[in-house]
Design an enzyme around this catalytic site. Structure first.
Site, PDB file in Angstrom:
ATOM      1  N   GLU A   1       0.607  -1.355   0.202  1.00 51.53           N
ATOM      2  CA  GLU A   1      -0.238   0.003   0.382  1.00 51.53           C
ATOM      3  C   GLU A   1       1.025   1.596  -0.237  1.00 51.53           C
ATOM      4  O   GLU A   1       2.141   0.941  -0.336  1.00 51.53           O
ATOM      5  CB  GLU A   1      -0.539   0.303   1.196  1.00 51.53           C
ATOM      6  CG  GLU A   1      -1.685  -1.264   1.566  1.00 51.53           C
ATOM      7  CD  GLU A   1      -2.741  -1.299   0.303  1.00 51.53           C
ATOM      8  OE1 GLU A   1      -3.079  -0.443   0.146  1.00 51.53           O
ATOM      9  OE2 GLU A   1      -3.521  -2.100  -0.111  1.00 51.53           O
TER      10      GLU A   1
ATOM     11  N   ASP B   1       4.535  10.190   4.550  1.00 53.81           N
ATOM     12  CA  ASP B   1       5.483  11.271   4.466  1.00 53.81           C
ATOM     13  C   ASP B   1       5.268  11.557   2.816  1.00 53.81           C
ATOM     14  O   ASP B   1       5.577  12.945   2.277  1.00 53.81           O
ATOM     15  CB  ASP B   1       7.100  10.442   3.554  1.00 53.81           C
ATOM     16  CG  ASP B   1       7.696   9.926   5.391  1.00 53.81           C
ATOM     17  OD1 ASP B   1       6.518   9.428   6.147  1.00 53.81           O
ATOM     18  OD2 ASP B   1       8.680   9.121   5.145  1.00 53.81           O
TER      19      ASP B   1
ATOM     20  N   SER C   1      11.611  12.460  10.701  1.00 54.34           N
ATOM     21  CA  SER C   1      11.155  11.900   9.647  1.00 54.34           C
ATOM     22  C   SER C   1       9.535  12.658   9.049  1.00 54.34           C
ATOM     23  O   SER C   1       9.644  12.309   7.325  1.00 54.34           O
ATOM     24  CB  SER C   1      10.364  10.282   9.823  1.00 54.34           C
ATOM     25  OG  SER C   1       9.645  10.086  11.350  1.00 54.34           O
TER      26      SER C   1
ATOM     27  N   ASP D   1      18.448  30.801  11.017  1.00 55.37           N
ATOM     28  CA  ASP D   1      19.449  30.097  12.229  1.00 55.37           C
ATOM     29  C   ASP D   1      18.383  29.615  12.762  1.00 55.37           C
ATOM     30  O   ASP D   1      17.855  30.837  13.680  1.00 55.37           O
ATOM     31  CB  ASP D   1      20.543  31.382  12.524  1.00 55.37           C
ATOM     32  CG  ASP D   1      20.960  31.077  13.692  1.00 55.37           C
ATOM     33  OD1 ASP D   1      21.005  29.510  13.479  1.00 55.37           O
ATOM     34  OD2 ASP D   1      22.390  31.443  13.646  1.00 55.37           O
TER      35      ASP D   1
END
Ligand SMILES: *[C@@H]1O[C@H](CO)[C@@H](O)[C@H](O)[C@H]1NC(C)=O
Ligand SMILES: *[C@@H]1O[C@H](CO)[C@@H](O)[C@H](O)[C@H]1NC(C)=O
Ligand SMILES: *[C@@H]1O[C@H](CO)[C@@H](O)[C@H](O)[C@H]1NC(C)=O
Ligand SMILES: *[C@@H]1O[C@H](CO)[C@@H](O)[C@H](O)[C@H]1NC(C)=O
Ligand SMILES: *[C@@H]1O[C@H](CO)[C@@H](O)[C@H](O)[C@H]1NC(C)=O
Ligand SMILES: *[C@@H]1O[C@H](CO)[C@@H](O)[C@H](O)[C@H]1NC(C)=O
Length: 634
Positions: free
Chosen positions: A298, A302, A549, A592
């Protein structure tokens, strides 16, 4: 102590060698003091069990890999962008004939007939030997080990093995020996300590990216104004566009490719993808990633962000590695990308890596996808990782070199930096003896986070109550951005000035025995992107996701847009980006991050500070600035 046995064997063997014309002393080639976490020895391996003993030959020219990479990747190099063809890479690093002959001769002298040897011209001599023969060849003892949690069985020699000096010189490592190449873990198991069982929402073992918002359903909004006012609570594609000033319509999608790597059982559900698209990117309902190789599982998560950020013109390729019954390791991915890595089983360890075709129920019935990807995608993002200490230095070095070779070919390889701050996967920390436990005190760097040839991506967040235009903090909701200093890899040139600046201006107040304070080791992450409160479609509903992730595929989408713009004007893809992003001309192209830290191992971890830091790296992307700078490069 336990070494006694080894030494007793050693003297016997030395006597045997003394009478041989090829006399060569034995050296301990690799060893480890502790078994990796979770493994226990159950019994001796039976003497007549056959093993494919694989001898990984040293590759020539690896010492110059860093400088070769700099030559094509440093913005001031006259050869910037002049990436190598895969064949040139393969032949440049092919082991010498002398290495091959030495190993073969040794095996033959030890009584292994040539018919039982196979040679892969790209670096492996494979011998079909019994455990008894392997024990005699390597002066070691093979046992069966079992993993406490998974009951996985593994054949290994727990402590170490020996090779004749003249053979050892030509060898990276031998498998199966002391390596326990556990199946890779996705960079977030945090649900185990926050919301027990939340991983089950994906409906598959080992999946665990989702943390349901405490208090039930997620309130989210349909209009962009509301969306942008709630980026501290819910990240959507529009929040990311606002944070990183990222608006881009690909010009030459047919000439560019972005791949996301997933290890089964992580997978996407088509319905969830459409649920997400209906709310956040209507024109993409029905669009699917291009499955490039592997088990047609499947689909996965992400992808929702990477696809939404790049829009429907850009296809995204899914490298789905492994199938449900077996899972996979990084070696299976490298096999798919590089035929030379897997020819004749290459780096594969059939006892640990997925081996295809898979006879198990529901297994992938096709052959191993060996070098199936003729040309790897320009950007490859992976959200999985090990703890460095799970693997041996030689083993990590060999995989790391593969990433360097991909860089030489012009591929940008991104890895999430980990979700446990200075601790490792599952919140494990190191002990002085090398073991990993929850109450360990030593920082536990990730792999390949510490590999100098990948780009390591940390996580940030919009602080509660803050606006999308306010500076972000290091991510400290649910997860902590992985970062620190490798114990295995030396500091690459490109980051010397940035990291030395950090260590000089903000010397961490920790004793030198809990972290690699030498100032000489590879420090990570390199850059970062938001990793908190991502709304995703999941099992027919919406859930929130946290973790590096999420950060890595988002960064990949941004870099893919930059590749598109360069390719559209006839330039090469950006390839290995580290020498560029650390160079002085890119100094202000990142936001930053100076708020937050990455606790772990009973400490507050490191602080995000002005300039590079081991929490958020150089910072988050400012897309227009990055684009302008990269367009100026040749
Ligand atoms: C190894 O040798 C044994 C005995 O000859 C044979 O049965 C086995 O199939 C061989 N294994 C491989 C992988 O060649
Ligand atoms: C994207 O994938 C689809 C379906 O595989 C294909 O028809 C289309 O040509 C691809 N587009 C590009 C730009 O590669
Ligand atoms: C967005 O998601 C909600 C919640 O699942 C759903 O009810 C709604 O229909 C979706 N919106 C659109 C435009 O599909
Ligand atoms: C996507 O898949 C289609 C059909 O298999 C193929 O023709 C196309 O080249 C692929 N696109 C990319 C970008 O890989
Ligand atoms: C720290 O890193 C350096 C460089 O990689 C390495 O030589 C050294 O062994 C490391 N120290 C520890 C304690 O791991
Ligand atoms: C982080 O900052 C705090 C507050 O300034 C300071 O006390 C602490 O020592 C710093 N920690 C590190 C690892 O630099």
């Amino acid at each position: 102590m336990k070494l006694t046995r080894g030494f007793a064997l050693l003297s016997l063997v030395l006597a045997a060698y003394a009478s041989s014309p090829l006399a060569s002393s034995l050296v301990r080639h690799e060893s480890r003091s502790e078994l990796p976490t979770g493994w226990q020895q159950v019994h001796r391996a039976s003497a007549d069990l056959f093993l494919p003993l694989r001898v990984g030959l040293k590759q020539p020219n690896l010492l110059e890999l860093e400088s070769l990479l700099l030559d094509v990747s440093h913005p001031e190099s006259p050869n910037y962008g002049q990436h190598w063809e895969p064949e040139r890479v393969a032949s440049h690093f092919r082991p010498s004939k002398q290495a091959v002959d030495t190993v073969r001769q040794w095996l033959q002298d030890e009584g292994i007939a040539t018919s039982r040897l196979r040679y892969d011209p790209n670096g492996w001599v494979v011998a079909n030997v019994t455990v008894k023969e392997a024990e005699s060849l390597l002066k070691t003892e093979y046992n069966i080990y079992e993993h406490a949690e998974t009951s996985t069985k593994h054949v290994a020699c727990g402590k170490g093995y020996y090779l004749p000096q003249h053979v050892s010189e030509h060898v990276d490592f031998v498998t199966p020996t002391i390596h326990f190449d556990v199946k890779v873990k996705r960079e977030n198991e945090f649900e185990k300590r926050t919301v027990p069982g939340a991983g089950k929402h994906i409906g598959q073992p080992g999946a665990g990216a989702v943390v349901p918002k405490p208090g039930g359903t997620i309130k989210y909004v349909y209009n962009i104004i509301d969306e942008l006012q709630n980026c501290d609570k819910t990240i959507t594609p529009n929040c990311l566009r606002a944070l990183y000033k990222f608006l881009y319509e690909p010009l030459v999608p047919q000439k560019n490719d972005y791949a996301i790597v997933e290890y089964t059982p992580q997978a996407y559900l088509a319905d969830d993808m459409d649920l997400f698209f209906r709310n956040f990117s209507k024109s993409q309902v029905g669009q699917r990633p291009n499955l490039s190789f592997g088990f047609n599982g499947e689909s996965n998560l992400d992808l929702q962000y990477a696809m939404a950020l790049l829009g429907k013109r850009q296809n995204i390729t899914l490298y789905q590695v492994g199938d449900l019954p077996q899972g996979a390791s990084f070696n299976n991915l490298l096999n798919g990308l590089d035929a030379s890595y897997c020819t004749f089983e290459g780096g594969n360890d059939p006892l640990q890596d997925g081996i295809y075709p898979d006879p198990l129920d529901g297994g992938f019935k096709g052959p191993e996808d060996c070098g199936k990807v003729k040309k790897p995608a320009n950007v490859i993002s992976t959200s999985y990782g090990y703890n460095e200490a799970d693997l041996t230095p030689a083993y990590t070095a060999r995989q790391c070199a593969e990433y360097g070779k991909l860089g030489l070919m012009g591929v940008t390889v991104l890895y999430s930096s980990g979700d446990f701050g200075v601790a490792g996967n599952s919140n494990l920390c190191l002990n002085p003896d090398g073991s990993q436990t929850l109450d360990g005190k030593l920082f536990n760097p990730s792999f390949p986070g510490g590999c100098p040839f990948i780009t390591s991506i940390g996580a940030t967040q919009v602080l509660p109550g803050k606006k999308v235009t306010d500076p972000e903090s290091a991510c400290m909701s649910v997860i902590f951005s992985g970062g620190g200093f490798s114990n295995y890899f030396a500091m690459p040139d490109y980051q010397k000035s940035a990291v030395t600046n950090y260590l000089t201006k903000f010397p961490p107040p920790y004793s030198a025995n809990i972290w690699n304070s030498t100032g000489k080791s590879r420090a990570f992450p390199d850059i970062s992107a938001n990793g908190a409160n991502y709304i995703i479609g999941i099992n027919g509903d919406f859930g929130l996701v946290f973790g590096t992730s999420a950060s890595s595929p988002v960064m990949g989408a941004i870099l893919t847009a930059i590749n598109d713009a360069r390719i559209a004007i006839g330039k090469k893809p950006i390839g290995f980006i580290n020498p560029t992003i650390y160079s002085s001309s890119f100094k202000d192209a990142f936001n930053d991050i100076t708020i937050g830290s990455n606790p772990g191992c009973g400490t507050n971890g490191f602080n995000a500070t002005e300039g590079w830091d081991p929490v958020t790296g150089l910072g988050t992307p400012n897309f227009p600035k990055l684009l302008a700078k990269w367009l100026l490069l040749p």
